[in-house]
Design an enzyme around this catalytic site. Sequence first.
Site, PDB file in Angstrom:
ATOM      1  N   SER A   1      34.839 -72.692  82.769  1.00  0.00           N
ATOM      2  CA  SER A   1      33.511 -73.262  82.533  1.00  0.00           C
ATOM      3  C   SER A   1      32.623 -73.121  83.761  1.00  0.00           C
ATOM      4  O   SER A   1      31.409 -73.242  83.644  1.00  0.00           O
ATOM      5  CB  SER A   1      33.623 -74.757  82.226  1.00  0.00           C
ATOM      6  OG  SER A   1      34.390 -74.961  81.093  1.00  0.00           O
TER       7      SER A   1
ATOM      8  N   HIS B   1      33.406 -67.731  77.481  1.00  0.00           N
ATOM      9  CA  HIS B   1      33.408 -69.195  77.554  1.00  0.00           C
ATOM     10  C   HIS B   1      33.286 -69.782  76.152  1.00  0.00           C
ATOM     11  O   HIS B   1      32.210 -69.756  75.554  1.00  0.00           O
ATOM     12  CB  HIS B   1      32.239 -69.657  78.449  1.00  0.00           C
ATOM     13  CG  HIS B   1      32.186 -71.128  78.654  1.00  0.00           C
ATOM     14  ND1 HIS B   1      31.021 -71.856  78.498  1.00  0.00           N
ATOM     15  CD2 HIS B   1      33.146 -72.017  78.992  1.00  0.00           C
ATOM     16  CE1 HIS B   1      31.287 -73.133  78.746  1.00  0.00           C
ATOM     17  NE2 HIS B   1      32.559 -73.258  79.048  1.00  0.00           N
TER      18      HIS B   1
ATOM     19  N   GLU C   1      29.979 -67.916  75.073  1.00  0.00           N
ATOM     20  CA  GLU C   1      29.095 -67.343  76.095  1.00  0.00           C
ATOM     21  C   GLU C   1      29.880 -66.226  76.804  1.00  0.00           C
ATOM     22  O   GLU C   1      30.950 -66.482  77.355  1.00  0.00           O
ATOM     23  CB  GLU C   1      28.672 -68.412  77.104  1.00  0.00           C
ATOM     24  CG  GLU C   1      27.723 -69.441  76.523  1.00  0.00           C
ATOM     25  CD  GLU C   1      27.339 -70.520  77.519  1.00  0.00           C
ATOM     26  OE1 GLU C   1      26.159 -70.924  77.526  1.00  0.00           O
ATOM     27  OE2 GLU C   1      28.200 -70.985  78.288  1.00  0.00           O
TER      28      GLU C   1
ATOM     29  N   ASN D   1      25.447 -75.313  79.338  1.00  0.00           N
ATOM     30  CA  ASN D   1      25.606 -76.459  80.232  1.00  0.00           C
ATOM     31  C   ASN D   1      24.384 -76.672  81.111  1.00  0.00           C
ATOM     32  O   ASN D   1      24.069 -77.806  81.467  1.00  0.00           O
ATOM     33  CB  ASN D   1      26.888 -76.330  81.063  1.00  0.00           C
ATOM     34  CG  ASN D   1      28.101 -76.705  80.216  1.00  0.00           C
ATOM     35  OD1 ASN D   1      27.979 -77.469  79.258  1.00  0.00           O
ATOM     36  ND2 ASN D   1      29.253 -76.157  80.531  1.00  0.00           N
TER      37      ASN D   1
HETATM   38  N1  LIG Z   1      38.322 -78.636  77.891  1.00  0.00           N
HETATM   39  C1  LIG Z   1      37.104 -78.161  77.673  1.00  0.00           C
HETATM   40  O1  LIG Z   1      36.239 -78.828  77.052  1.00  0.00           O
HETATM   41  C2  LIG Z   1      36.752 -76.771  78.124  1.00  0.00           C
HETATM   42  C3  LIG Z   1      35.654 -76.119  77.538  1.00  0.00           C
HETATM   43  C4  LIG Z   1      35.372 -74.796  77.910  1.00  0.00           C
HETATM   44  C5  LIG Z   1      36.149 -74.172  78.861  1.00  0.00           C
HETATM   45  N2  LIG Z   1      37.198 -74.855  79.446  1.00  0.00           N
HETATM   46  C6  LIG Z   1      38.006 -74.115  80.438  1.00  0.00           C
HETATM   47  O2  LIG Z   1      39.224 -73.718  79.818  1.00  0.00           O
HETATM   48  C7  LIG Z   1      40.278 -73.684  80.795  1.00  0.00           C
HETATM   49  C8  LIG Z   1      41.425 -74.526  80.292  1.00  0.00           C
HETATM   50  O3  LIG Z   1      40.969 -75.837  80.051  1.00  0.00           O
HETATM   51  P1  LIG Z   1      41.807 -76.871  79.155  1.00  0.00           P
HETATM   52  O4  LIG Z   1      40.918 -78.052  78.954  1.00  0.00           O
HETATM   53  O5  LIG Z   1      42.412 -76.160  77.991  1.00  0.00           O
HETATM   54  O6  LIG Z   1      42.979 -77.255  80.187  1.00  0.00           O
HETATM   55  P2  LIG Z   1      44.395 -77.925  79.885  1.00  0.00           P
HETATM   56  O7  LIG Z   1      44.758 -78.653  81.135  1.00  0.00           O
HETATM   57  O8  LIG Z   1      44.379 -78.653  78.580  1.00  0.00           O
HETATM   58  O9  LIG Z   1      45.372 -76.664  79.702  1.00  0.00           O
HETATM   59  C9  LIG Z   1      45.696 -75.782  80.730  1.00  0.00           C
HETATM   60  C10 LIG Z   1      47.020 -75.130  80.368  1.00  0.00           C
HETATM   61  O10 LIG Z   1      47.274 -74.082  81.294  1.00  0.00           O
HETATM   62  C11 LIG Z   1      48.674 -74.063  81.525  1.00  0.00           C
HETATM   63  N3  LIG Z   1      48.911 -73.337  82.773  1.00  0.00           N
HETATM   64  C12 LIG Z   1      48.597 -73.728  84.018  1.00  0.00           C
HETATM   65  N4  LIG Z   1      48.964 -72.762  84.917  1.00  0.00           N
HETATM   66  C13 LIG Z   1      49.512 -71.757  84.186  1.00  0.00           C
HETATM   67  C14 LIG Z   1      50.063 -70.495  84.507  1.00  0.00           C
HETATM   68  N5  LIG Z   1      50.142 -70.087  85.767  1.00  0.00           N
HETATM   69  N6  LIG Z   1      50.535 -69.716  83.512  1.00  0.00           N
HETATM   70  C15 LIG Z   1      50.469 -70.133  82.231  1.00  0.00           C
HETATM   71  N7  LIG Z   1      49.952 -71.328  81.854  1.00  0.00           N
HETATM   72  C16 LIG Z   1      49.484 -72.123  82.819  1.00  0.00           C
HETATM   73  C17 LIG Z   1      49.083 -75.520  81.538  1.00  0.00           C
HETATM   74  O11 LIG Z   1      50.486 -75.681  81.331  1.00  0.00           O
HETATM   75  C18 LIG Z   1      48.230 -76.087  80.418  1.00  0.00           C
HETATM   76  O12 LIG Z   1      48.906 -76.013  79.185  1.00  0.00           O
HETATM   77  C19 LIG Z   1      39.655 -74.161  82.097  1.00  0.00           C
HETATM   78  O13 LIG Z   1      39.290 -73.039  82.849  1.00  0.00           O
HETATM   79  C20 LIG Z   1      38.407 -74.929  81.643  1.00  0.00           C
HETATM   80  O14 LIG Z   1      37.350 -74.882  82.593  1.00  0.00           O
HETATM   81  C21 LIG Z   1      37.525 -76.121  79.081  1.00  0.00           C
END
Ligand SMILES: NC(=O)c1ccc[n+]([C@@H]2O[C@H](COP(=O)([O-])OP(=O)(O)OC[C@H]3O[C@@H](n4cnc5c(N)ncnc54)[C@H](O)[C@@H]3O)[C@@H](O)[C@H]2O)c1
Length: 283
Positions: A117, A138, A150, A189
């Site tokens: 993000s 994104h 995006e 955003n």
């Molecule tokens: N949550 C939101 O609303 C949202 C919206 C848009 C984008 N994002 C982006 O998406 C990404 C993930 O966010 P999320 O909310 O799903 O996070 P999350 O914490 O729910 O999930 C992250 C996952 O990544 C895994 N992980 C970590 N290191 C790893 C590795 N080396 N190899 C494989 N798996 C690994 C973890 O075990 C976990 O399951 C981030 O970059 C965040 O900025 C999040």
Amino acid sequence: MQLAVVGAGSMGAQIAQQAALHGVDVKLQDQDVEQLRKAQSSNRGHLMRRVDRGKLALADAEAALARVQTTRAVEDAVERADLVVEAVFEDLAVKRVVFASLDRFAPPQSVLASNSSTMGISQIATATSRPDRCINMHFFYPVLVMDLVEIVRGPQTSDQTVGIAVSAARAMGRTPVIINKEIDGFIVNRILHAATQEAYRLLDAGVASFEDIDTAVEKGLNWPMGPFRLGDFSGLDVTYNARMHMYKSTGDERYKPSEQLRAKVEAGKLGRKTGEGWYRYES
Ligand SMILES: NC(=O)c1ccc[n+]([C@@H]2O[C@H](COP(=O)([O-])OP(=O)(O)OC[C@H]3O[C@@H](n4cnc5c(N)ncnc54)[C@H](O)[C@@H]3O)[C@@H](O)[C@H]2O)c1
């Protein structure tokens, strides 16, 4: 198209399932087997609710669930991928290590996308030997509901890579928009922050209550949720940290978080997840 999704948290799990609903074969990888199990069970729950409401045939739901194969091995996940979408923790060092291994194991022509993000792909792509094939895709939470992707090109991203990301988003049943320059907050955003900051300014100046500001925005602008209700839904810590990030990275006072928002975060009143934020929630 063969898709690999790396990271099976809130975003990765649903990115994989959304693609599979549109007939794409997906490998979903996570280092944590428990996260893979949770992803499968939560995706099953979402699809079965659609079946119960008569919106999806049971056979189609089962086929879409079967199209997502899970694995802990990154080599196995990406060895045949045309596109890899990374959705691991929002930590630059972690993402760079992940991208270096994707570069090693994915076919040389495949595109590597980050769902970050906040991090422009130029910060991550230099960990690979193919920065021209790296891009931000994104998605929005919850991915199974939110239609937009995006697509943000970095300075080294090729036109061909942009084209592949756009086609992939469409193939997953999502609407892509292209952002030609890396910019903090991308489009959505930035606009959300601008509108929400104005709501906080009105609150801090004592112009109206947060409830009335929400009502005004919901009834007058037709937003499904006003800025304070939305903040409670996403987590006030998330809203606060996003503002701090923008404030620190731009030095622009417009992004400075409101005092009242800071007070909520310091008091641990983070919204729905803690039972209280701007509003109170029954468990
Ligand atoms: N949550 C939101 O609303 C949202 C919206 C848009 C984008 N994002 C982006 O998406 C990404 C993930 O966010 P999320 O909310 O799903 O996070 P999350 O914490 O729910 O999930 C992250 C996952 O990544 C895994 N992980 C970590 N290191 C790893 C590795 N080396 N190899 C494989 N798996 C690994 C973890 O075990 C976990 O399951 C981030 O970059 C965040 O900025 C999040």
